[in-house]
Design a protein around this motif. Structure first.
Motif, mmCIF file in Angstrom:
data_model
loop_
_atom_site.group_PDB
_atom_site.id
_atom_site.type_symbol
_atom_site.label_atom_id
_atom_site.label_comp_id
_atom_site.label_asym_id
_atom_site.label_seq_id
_atom_site.Cartn_x
_atom_site.Cartn_y
_atom_site.Cartn_z
ATOM 1 N N VAL A 41 9.031 -28.042 -2.060
ATOM 2 C CA VAL A 41 8.947 -29.480 -1.779
ATOM 3 C C VAL A 41 7.601 -29.800 -1.137
ATOM 4 N N GLN A 42 7.161 -28.964 -0.208
ATOM 5 C CA GLN A 42 5.856 -29.190 0.430
ATOM 6 C C GLN A 42 4.744 -29.155 -0.608
ATOM 7 N N HIS A 43 4.817 -28.217 -1.524
ATOM 8 C CA HIS A 43 3.817 -28.101 -2.597
ATOM 9 C C HIS A 43 3.862 -29.346 -3.503
ATOM 10 N N LEU A 44 5.063 -29.835 -3.829
ATOM 11 C CA LEU A 44 5.200 -31.030 -4.669
ATOM 12 C C LEU A 44 4.633 -32.273 -3.971
ATOM 13 N N ILE A 45 4.771 -32.321 -2.666
ATOM 14 C CA ILE A 45 4.194 -33.436 -1.900
ATOM 15 C C ILE A 45 2.665 -33.349 -1.930
ATOM 16 N N GLU A 46 2.130 -32.158 -1.659
ATOM 17 C CA GLU A 46 0.673 -31.971 -1.647
ATOM 18 C C GLU A 46 0.050 -32.221 -3.018
ATOM 19 N N ALA A 47 0.800 -31.961 -4.090
ATOM 20 C CA ALA A 47 0.292 -32.158 -5.449
ATOM 21 C C ALA A 47 0.525 -33.586 -5.949
ATOM 22 N N VAL A 49 3.240 -35.001 -6.673
ATOM 23 C CA VAL A 49 4.383 -35.138 -7.575
ATOM 24 C C VAL A 49 5.440 -35.973 -6.872
ATOM 25 N N ILE A 50 5.700 -35.644 -5.611
ATOM 26 C CA ILE A 50 6.547 -36.474 -4.751
ATOM 27 C C ILE A 50 5.595 -37.375 -3.982
ATOM 28 N N THR A 51 5.734 -38.687 -4.165
ATOM 29 C CA THR A 51 4.767 -39.611 -3.577
ATOM 30 C C THR A 51 5.323 -40.419 -2.412
ATOM 31 N N GLY A 52 6.556 -40.197 -2.057
ATOM 32 C CA GLY A 52 7.090 -40.932 -0.921
ATOM 33 C C GLY A 52 8.507 -40.510 -0.646
ATOM 34 N N SER A 53 8.980 -40.907 0.500
ATOM 35 C CA SER A 53 10.381 -40.718 0.850
ATOM 36 C C SER A 53 10.686 -41.723 1.942
ATOM 37 N N GLY A 54 11.918 -42.073 2.039
ATOM 38 C CA GLY A 54 12.287 -43.031 3.073
ATOM 39 C C GLY A 54 13.519 -43.800 2.676
ATOM 40 N N PHE A 55 13.774 -44.850 3.381
ATOM 41 C CA PHE A 55 14.935 -45.683 3.141
ATOM 42 C C PHE A 55 14.492 -46.983 2.484
#
Length: 152
Positions: A41-47, A49-55
């Motif tokens: 997940v950390q790698h996907l965030i740094e790349a 691929v995952i561009t956000g999270s929250g409510f």
């Protein structure tokens, strides 16, 4: 953008359905360790691929009863970045896209009522240098809101 493998896709599929699921549950479903999920997940965030999270906060709960899409026509397409910079200072504007078709840009905004909508349009958007016309489309109901499906 970096390639993602089947494990990444499975993780993304699980998280896109429930971003609050504990990593231990994701790990169990993927048959890997919790540390592996955390690293992936950390790698996907740094790349990116995952561009956000929250409510997601329901705008109506904050008093914003009107969702509006505004087609914006600019004098010149090259003015886009300057206009975006000005739109960023209007908190009610929640999305903006550079588009093809009849408008140079499309913005999504929320207003408390028609009076505030008129102020946003006439007093703020239309006064931005380079904006030559706007067309307003009021959303009566949001029928679908989802992420793009992740195929494994």
């Amino acid at each position: 953008m970096e390639k993602i493998d089947n494990l990444d896709r499975k993780i993304l599929s699980i998280l896109s359905k429930n971003a609050r699921i504990p990593f231990k549950d994701v790990a169990a479903e993927c048959n890997v360790s919790r540390a592996a999920i955390h690293q992936r997940v950390q790698h996907l965030i740094e790349a990116d691929v995952i561009t956000g999270s929250g409510f997601d906060v329901n705008p109506k709960s904050l008093g914003y009863s009107t969702c509006t899409y505004v087609g914006i026509t600019l004098e010149k397409g090259s003015m886009y970045k300057n206009v975006v910079e000005r739109l960023q200072h209007i908190p009610e504007v929640v999305e903006c896209h550079f588009t093809t078709g009849p408008y140079t840009m499309m913005a999504k905004l929320y207003a408390r009522d028609n009076e505030q909508l008129m102020e946003l349009l006439n007093g703020q958007l239309q006064s931005i240098p380079g904006v030559v016309a706007t067309e307003t489309l009021i959303s009566l109901e949001q029928s679908i809101k989802r992420e793009i499906p992740v195929t494994i």
